[in-house]
Design an enzyme around this catalytic site. Sequence first.
Site, PDB file in Angstrom:
ATOM      1  N   GLY A   1       0.817  -1.217   0.000  1.00 41.04           N
ATOM      2  CA  GLY A   1       0.000   0.000   0.000  1.00 41.04           C
ATOM      3  C   GLY A   1       0.842   1.254   0.000  1.00 41.04           C
ATOM      4  O   GLY A   1       0.687   2.119   0.861  1.00 41.04           O
TER       5      GLY A   1
ATOM      6  N   SER B   1       0.978   3.446  -2.570  1.00 47.87           N
ATOM      7  CA  SER B   1       0.534   4.419  -3.577  1.00 47.87           C
ATOM      8  C   SER B   1       0.079   5.725  -2.947  1.00 47.87           C
ATOM      9  O   SER B   1      -0.072   6.725  -3.635  1.00 47.87           O
ATOM     10  CB  SER B   1      -0.615   3.831  -4.405  1.00 47.87           C
ATOM     11  OG  SER B   1      -1.739   3.586  -3.567  1.00 47.87           O
ATOM     12  N   SER B   2      -0.197   5.715  -1.642  1.00 44.72           N
ATOM     13  CA  SER B   2      -0.615   6.964  -0.999  1.00 44.72           C
ATOM     14  C   SER B   2      -0.366   6.903   0.505  1.00 44.72           C
ATOM     15  O   SER B   2       0.046   5.868   1.049  1.00 44.72           O
ATOM     16  CB  SER B   2      -2.106   7.247  -1.298  1.00 44.72           C
ATOM     17  OG  SER B   2      -2.958   6.671  -0.351  1.00 44.72           O
ATOM     18  N   GLY B   3      -0.598   8.035   1.163  1.00 49.60           N
ATOM     19  CA  GLY B   3      -0.598   8.085   2.620  1.00 49.60           C
ATOM     20  C   GLY B   3       0.673   7.586   3.293  1.00 49.60           C
ATOM     21  O   GLY B   3       1.793   7.861   2.858  1.00 49.60           O
ATOM     22  N   ILE B   4       0.471   6.839   4.361  1.00 47.46           N
ATOM     23  CA  ILE B   4       1.579   6.401   5.222  1.00 47.46           C
ATOM     24  C   ILE B   4       2.572   5.531   4.443  1.00 47.46           C
ATOM     25  O   ILE B   4       3.788   5.725   4.542  1.00 47.46           O
ATOM     26  CB  ILE B   4       1.010   5.628   6.444  1.00 47.46           C
ATOM     27  CG1 ILE B   4       0.184   6.577   7.339  1.00 47.46           C
ATOM     28  CG2 ILE B   4       2.124   4.973   7.242  1.00 47.46           C
ATOM     29  CD1 ILE B   4      -0.624   5.886   8.436  1.00 47.46           C
TER      30      ILE B   4
ATOM     31  N   TYR C   1     -13.584  -2.265  11.204  1.00 48.26           N
ATOM     32  CA  TYR C   1     -12.215  -1.709  11.131  1.00 48.26           C
ATOM     33  C   TYR C   1     -11.539  -1.954  12.483  1.00 48.26           C
ATOM     34  O   TYR C   1     -10.411  -2.450  12.545  1.00 48.26           O
ATOM     35  CB  TYR C   1     -12.262  -0.205  10.825  1.00 48.26           C
ATOM     36  CG  TYR C   1     -10.883   0.435  10.754  1.00 48.26           C
ATOM     37  CD1 TYR C   1     -10.073   0.243   9.639  1.00 48.26           C
ATOM     38  CD2 TYR C   1     -10.389   1.206  11.807  1.00 48.26           C
ATOM     39  CE1 TYR C   1      -8.797   0.812   9.571  1.00 48.26           C
ATOM     40  CE2 TYR C   1      -9.121   1.769  11.748  1.00 48.26           C
ATOM     41  CZ  TYR C   1      -8.330   1.573  10.629  1.00 48.26           C
ATOM     42  OH  TYR C   1      -7.069   2.126  10.577  1.00 48.26           O
TER      43      TYR C   1
END
Length: 255
Positions: free
Chosen positions: A9, A11-14, A132
Amino acid sequence: MSQTVLVTGASSGIGQVIAQLLTERGFTVYGTSRKPTGTLVPLDVRSDDSVRACLDRVGKIDVLVNNAGYTLMGSAEETSIEEAKGQLETNFFGVVRMVNAVLPAMRKAGAGKIINVGSLAGITAIPFGAFYTASKFALEGYSEALWHELRPLGINVTLIEPGFVHTPIGEKTQIAAKPLSAYDGVRQRATAALGRHVEHGIVPEKVAATVLRAVQSRSPSLRYRVGTDAAWLPRLKSVLPWPLFAVGVRRTFAV
Ligand SMILES: NC(=O)c1ccc[n+]([C@@H]2O[C@H](COP(=O)([O-])OP(=O)(O)OC[C@H]3O[C@@H](n4cnc5c(N)ncnc54)[C@H](OP(=O)(O)O)[C@@H]3O)[C@@H](O)[C@H]2O)c1
Protein backbone atom coordinates in the site's frame (compact mmCIF):
# COMPACT_ATOMS: atom_id res chain seq x y z
CA MET A 1 24.54 -4.88 0.67
CA SER A 2 21.53 -2.68 1.31
CA GLN A 3 18.54 -4.34 2.92
CA THR A 4 15.44 -4.99 0.82
CA VAL A 5 12.13 -3.69 2.15
CA LEU A 6 8.64 -4.41 0.80
CA VAL A 7 5.97 -1.85 1.73
CA THR A 8 2.37 -2.82 0.96
CA GLY A 9 0.00 0.00 0.00
CA ALA A 10 2.64 2.50 -1.05
CA SER A 11 0.53 4.42 -3.58
CA SER A 12 -0.61 6.96 -1.00
CA GLY A 13 -0.60 8.08 2.62
CA ILE A 14 1.58 6.40 5.22
CA GLY A 15 2.92 3.67 2.92
CA GLN A 16 4.04 6.17 0.30
CA VAL A 17 5.97 8.21 2.86
CA ILE A 18 7.52 5.10 4.43
CA ALA A 19 8.72 3.97 0.99
CA GLN A 20 10.14 7.45 0.23
CA LEU A 21 11.98 7.74 3.56
CA LEU A 22 13.50 4.26 3.43
CA THR A 23 14.61 4.82 -0.17
CA GLU A 24 16.30 8.10 0.87
CA ARG A 25 18.06 6.21 3.67
CA GLY A 26 19.62 3.76 1.24
CA PHE A 27 17.32 0.76 1.51
CA THR A 28 16.21 -1.08 -1.60
CA VAL A 29 12.47 -0.48 -1.41
CA TYR A 30 9.59 -2.06 -3.28
CA GLY A 31 6.25 -0.33 -2.80
CA THR A 32 3.00 -1.91 -3.95
CA SER A 33 -0.40 -0.88 -5.30
CA ARG A 34 -3.42 -2.61 -6.81
CA LYS A 35 -3.16 -0.15 -9.72
CA PRO A 36 0.58 0.42 -9.96
CA THR A 37 2.13 3.39 -11.69
CA GLY A 38 5.83 4.14 -12.08
CA THR A 39 8.00 1.81 -10.02
CA LEU A 40 5.19 0.38 -7.86
CA VAL A 41 4.75 -3.39 -7.91
CA PRO A 42 1.23 -4.83 -8.42
CA LEU A 43 -0.29 -6.36 -5.29
CA ASP A 44 -3.75 -7.06 -3.98
CA VAL A 45 -3.32 -8.50 -0.49
CA ARG A 46 -6.73 -10.21 -0.81
CA SER A 47 -5.39 -12.59 -3.44
CA ASP A 48 -3.01 -15.54 -2.92
CA ASP A 49 -2.02 -15.41 -6.61
CA SER A 50 -1.27 -11.69 -6.45
CA VAL A 51 0.86 -12.14 -3.31
CA ARG A 52 2.80 -14.98 -4.96
CA ALA A 53 3.36 -12.97 -8.16
CA CYS A 54 4.53 -9.95 -6.15
CA LEU A 55 7.07 -11.95 -4.15
CA ASP A 56 8.30 -13.79 -7.27
CA ARG A 57 8.99 -10.39 -8.79
CA VAL A 58 10.66 -8.85 -5.75
CA GLY A 59 12.72 -11.86 -4.60
CA LYS A 60 14.22 -12.16 -1.15
CA ILE A 61 13.18 -9.45 1.27
CA ASP A 62 14.66 -8.53 4.64
CA VAL A 63 11.85 -6.34 5.93
CA LEU A 64 8.12 -6.63 5.27
CA VAL A 65 6.02 -3.58 6.12
CA ASN A 66 2.33 -4.54 6.14
CA ASN A 67 0.62 -1.20 5.68
CA ALA A 68 -2.22 -1.74 3.14
CA GLY A 69 -5.65 -1.08 4.58
CA TYR A 70 -8.88 0.88 4.38
CA THR A 71 -11.75 1.98 6.64
CA LEU A 72 -15.30 0.68 6.58
CA MET A 73 -17.89 2.74 8.47
CA GLY A 74 -21.48 1.91 9.37
CA SER A 75 -23.19 0.54 12.44
CA ALA A 76 -22.37 -3.09 13.15
CA GLU A 77 -26.00 -3.99 12.41
CA GLU A 78 -25.98 -2.20 9.04
CA THR A 79 -22.79 -3.88 7.88
CA SER A 80 -23.33 -7.02 5.82
CA ILE A 81 -21.27 -10.12 6.50
CA GLU A 82 -19.73 -9.66 3.03
CA GLU A 83 -18.66 -6.09 3.85
CA ALA A 84 -17.30 -7.17 7.24
CA LYS A 85 -15.39 -10.07 5.66
CA GLY A 86 -13.99 -7.68 3.04
CA GLN A 87 -12.62 -5.44 5.78
CA LEU A 88 -10.96 -8.34 7.57
CA GLU A 89 -9.77 -9.81 4.27
CA THR A 90 -7.66 -6.73 3.53
CA ASN A 91 -6.71 -5.38 6.95
CA PHE A 92 -6.14 -8.68 8.72
CA PHE A 93 -5.92 -11.68 6.38
CA GLY A 94 -3.95 -9.55 3.93
CA VAL A 95 -1.26 -9.29 6.59
CA VAL A 96 -1.48 -13.02 7.38
CA ARG A 97 -1.15 -13.84 3.66
CA MET A 98 1.95 -11.65 3.28
CA VAL A 99 3.56 -12.98 6.45
CA ASN A 100 3.02 -16.61 5.43
CA ALA A 101 4.49 -15.86 2.03
CA VAL A 102 7.73 -14.31 3.35
CA LEU A 103 8.32 -16.62 6.32
CA PRO A 104 9.89 -19.62 4.57
CA ALA A 105 12.78 -17.47 3.27
CA MET A 106 13.11 -15.55 6.55
CA ARG A 107 13.19 -18.80 8.56
CA LYS A 108 15.85 -20.17 6.24
CA ALA A 109 17.92 -17.02 6.68
CA GLY A 110 17.31 -17.01 10.45
CA ALA A 111 16.63 -13.28 10.12
CA GLY A 112 14.01 -10.78 9.06
CA LYS A 113 11.65 -8.10 10.25
CA ILE A 114 7.89 -7.99 10.00
CA ILE A 115 6.38 -4.58 10.70
CA ASN A 116 2.60 -4.37 10.90
CA VAL A 117 0.84 -1.02 10.74
CA GLY A 118 -1.83 -1.35 13.39
CA SER A 119 -3.76 1.53 14.88
CA LEU A 120 -4.96 3.20 18.03
CA ALA A 121 -8.22 1.55 16.88
CA GLY A 122 -6.56 -1.75 17.82
CA ILE A 123 -6.63 -0.60 21.43
CA THR A 124 -9.77 1.53 21.69
CA ALA A 125 -12.81 1.15 19.43
CA ILE A 126 -14.11 3.56 16.80
CA PRO A 127 -17.91 3.66 17.15
CA PHE A 128 -19.55 2.89 13.79
CA GLY A 129 -16.27 1.35 12.71
CA ALA A 130 -16.78 -2.02 14.41
CA PHE A 131 -15.13 -4.08 11.70
CA TYR A 132 -12.22 -1.71 11.13
CA THR A 133 -11.74 -1.85 14.89
CA ALA A 134 -12.07 -5.65 14.87
CA SER A 135 -9.46 -5.91 12.10
CA LYS A 136 -6.97 -3.85 14.11
CA PHE A 137 -7.70 -5.65 17.41
CA ALA A 138 -7.16 -8.92 15.52
CA LEU A 139 -3.84 -7.61 14.22
CA GLU A 140 -2.77 -6.84 17.79
CA GLY A 141 -3.41 -10.37 19.04
CA TYR A 142 -1.99 -12.01 15.95
CA SER A 143 1.20 -9.93 15.99
CA GLU A 144 1.75 -10.58 19.68
CA ALA A 145 1.41 -14.34 19.22
CA LEU A 146 3.65 -14.19 16.14
CA TRP A 147 6.30 -12.31 18.15
CA HIS A 148 6.55 -15.26 20.55
CA GLU A 149 6.70 -17.81 17.74
CA LEU A 150 9.30 -16.05 15.60
CA ARG A 151 11.64 -14.61 18.21
CA PRO A 152 13.54 -17.89 18.68
CA LEU A 153 13.98 -18.05 14.89
CA GLY A 154 15.68 -14.65 14.69
CA ILE A 155 12.70 -12.86 13.13
CA ASN A 156 11.35 -9.66 14.72
CA VAL A 157 7.70 -8.69 14.79
CA THR A 158 6.69 -5.08 15.41
CA LEU A 159 3.37 -3.26 15.61
CA ILE A 160 3.23 0.41 14.71
CA GLU A 161 0.21 1.99 16.42
CA PRO A 162 -0.54 5.46 15.04
CA GLY A 163 -3.37 7.67 16.27
CA PHE A 164 -5.03 9.87 13.65
CA VAL A 165 -2.78 10.54 10.65
CA HIS A 166 -3.43 13.10 7.94
CA THR A 167 -3.78 10.90 4.81
CA PRO A 168 -6.40 10.37 2.07
CA ILE A 169 -7.83 7.35 3.95
CA GLY A 170 -10.97 9.29 4.95
CA GLU A 171 -11.79 10.16 1.34
CA LYS A 172 -11.83 6.45 0.48
CA THR A 173 -13.87 5.34 3.50
CA GLN A 174 -16.34 2.69 2.49
CA ILE A 175 -19.82 3.14 4.01
CA ALA A 176 -22.04 0.11 4.66
CA ALA A 177 -24.29 -0.14 1.62
CA LYS A 178 -27.62 -0.86 3.32
CA PRO A 179 -28.25 1.88 5.90
CA LEU A 180 -30.94 1.62 8.57
CA SER A 181 -32.73 4.91 9.26
CA ALA A 182 -32.45 4.28 13.03
CA TYR A 183 -28.71 5.06 12.78
CA ASP A 184 -28.80 7.84 10.16
CA GLY A 185 -27.86 10.90 12.20
CA VAL A 186 -25.39 9.28 14.52
CA ARG A 187 -23.60 7.29 11.78
CA GLN A 188 -23.14 10.48 9.77
CA ARG A 189 -21.81 12.33 12.82
CA ALA A 190 -19.35 9.54 13.66
CA THR A 191 -18.12 9.27 10.06
CA ALA A 192 -17.74 13.05 9.79
CA ALA A 193 -15.89 13.16 13.13
CA LEU A 194 -13.50 10.44 11.96
CA GLY A 195 -12.87 12.43 8.78
CA ARG A 196 -12.15 15.60 10.78
CA HIS A 197 -9.75 13.83 13.15
CA VAL A 198 -7.86 12.31 10.21
CA GLU A 199 -7.79 15.76 8.58
CA HIS A 200 -6.20 17.21 11.72
CA GLY A 201 -4.01 14.17 12.37
CA ILE A 202 -0.24 14.04 12.58
CA VAL A 203 1.79 14.02 9.38
CA PRO A 204 2.57 10.56 7.95
CA GLU A 205 6.28 11.43 8.16
CA LYS A 206 6.06 10.79 11.92
CA VAL A 207 4.84 7.25 11.31
CA ALA A 208 7.53 6.73 8.68
CA ALA A 209 10.23 7.94 11.11
CA THR A 210 9.04 5.35 13.63
CA VAL A 211 9.12 2.61 11.01
CA LEU A 212 12.67 3.66 10.14
CA ARG A 213 13.58 3.41 13.82
CA ALA A 214 12.21 -0.12 13.99
CA VAL A 215 13.95 -1.11 10.76
CA GLN A 216 17.29 0.25 11.98
CA SER A 217 17.04 -1.20 15.48
CA ARG A 218 18.99 -4.36 16.29
CA SER A 219 16.23 -5.35 18.66
CA PRO A 220 13.00 -3.54 17.78
CA SER A 221 10.16 -3.35 20.31
CA LEU A 222 6.92 -5.21 19.81
CA ARG A 223 4.94 -1.94 19.93
CA TYR A 224 5.59 1.66 18.90
CA ARG A 225 2.84 4.22 19.49
CA VAL A 226 2.89 7.29 17.23
CA GLY A 227 1.18 10.57 18.10
CA THR A 228 0.01 12.08 21.38
CA ASP A 229 -3.42 10.41 21.15
CA ALA A 230 -1.84 6.98 20.62
CA ALA A 231 0.57 7.57 23.49
CA TRP A 232 -2.04 8.70 26.02
CA LEU A 233 -5.41 7.12 25.27
CA PRO A 234 -4.29 3.50 25.95
CA ARG A 235 -2.90 4.64 29.32
CA LEU A 236 -6.11 6.48 30.16
CA LYS A 237 -8.14 3.44 29.13
CA SER A 238 -6.18 1.27 31.55
CA VAL A 239 -6.56 3.62 34.53
CA LEU A 240 -9.92 5.37 34.13
CA PRO A 241 -13.21 3.73 35.08
CA TRP A 242 -14.86 2.59 31.84
CA PRO A 243 -17.87 4.99 32.00
CA LEU A 244 -15.51 7.95 32.23
CA PHE A 245 -13.25 6.76 29.39
CA ALA A 246 -16.37 6.02 27.31
CA VAL A 247 -17.59 9.62 27.68
CA GLY A 248 -14.36 10.78 26.07
CA VAL A 249 -14.71 8.34 23.18
CA ARG A 250 -18.36 9.30 22.62
CA ARG A 251 -17.43 12.99 22.55
CA THR A 252 -14.56 12.34 20.17
CA PHE A 253 -16.89 10.65 17.70
CA ALA A 254 -19.98 12.78 18.40
CA VAL A 255 -22.14 9.77 19.25
N1 LIG B 1 -4.71 7.59 8.45
C1 LIG B 1 -4.90 7.26 9.72
O1 LIG B 1 -5.44 8.06 10.54
C2 LIG B 1 -4.43 5.92 10.21
C3 LIG B 1 -4.30 5.74 11.59
C4 LIG B 1 -3.88 4.52 12.08
C5 LIG B 1 -3.58 3.49 11.21
N2 LIG B 1 -3.72 3.66 9.86
C6 LIG B 1 -3.40 2.54 8.99
O2 LIG B 1 -2.36 2.91 8.13
C7 LIG B 1 -2.43 2.13 6.95
C8 LIG B 1 -2.31 3.05 5.74
O3 LIG B 1 -3.40 3.95 5.77
P1 LIG B 1 -3.35 5.40 5.13
O4 LIG B 1 -3.98 6.32 6.09
O5 LIG B 1 -2.01 5.70 4.58
O6 LIG B 1 -4.42 5.19 3.95
P2 LIG B 1 -4.36 5.45 2.35
O7 LIG B 1 -3.68 6.73 2.05
O8 LIG B 1 -5.77 5.26 1.89
O9 LIG B 1 -3.45 4.26 1.82
C9 LIG B 1 -3.88 2.95 1.85
C10 LIG B 1 -2.98 2.10 0.97
O10 LIG B 1 -3.44 0.74 1.06
C11 LIG B 1 -3.50 0.20 -0.25
N3 LIG B 1 -4.52 -0.86 -0.32
C12 LIG B 1 -5.83 -0.78 0.02
N4 LIG B 1 -6.43 -1.96 -0.19
C13 LIG B 1 -5.47 -2.81 -0.65
C14 LIG B 1 -5.44 -4.17 -1.05
N5 LIG B 1 -6.55 -4.93 -1.04
N6 LIG B 1 -4.27 -4.72 -1.47
C15 LIG B 1 -3.16 -3.96 -1.52
N7 LIG B 1 -3.10 -2.66 -1.17
C16 LIG B 1 -4.26 -2.10 -0.75
C17 LIG B 1 -3.80 1.37 -1.16
O11 LIG B 1 -3.22 1.10 -2.42
P3 LIG B 1 -4.04 0.96 -3.80
O12 LIG B 1 -5.40 1.53 -3.61
O13 LIG B 1 -3.19 1.71 -4.76
O14 LIG B 1 -4.03 -0.52 -4.04
C18 LIG B 1 -3.04 2.51 -0.49
O15 LIG B 1 -1.72 2.59 -0.97
C19 LIG B 1 -3.73 1.34 7.02
O16 LIG B 1 -3.48 0.02 7.45
C20 LIG B 1 -4.53 2.11 8.08
O17 LIG B 1 -5.47 1.28 8.73
C21 LIG B 1 -4.13 4.87 9.35
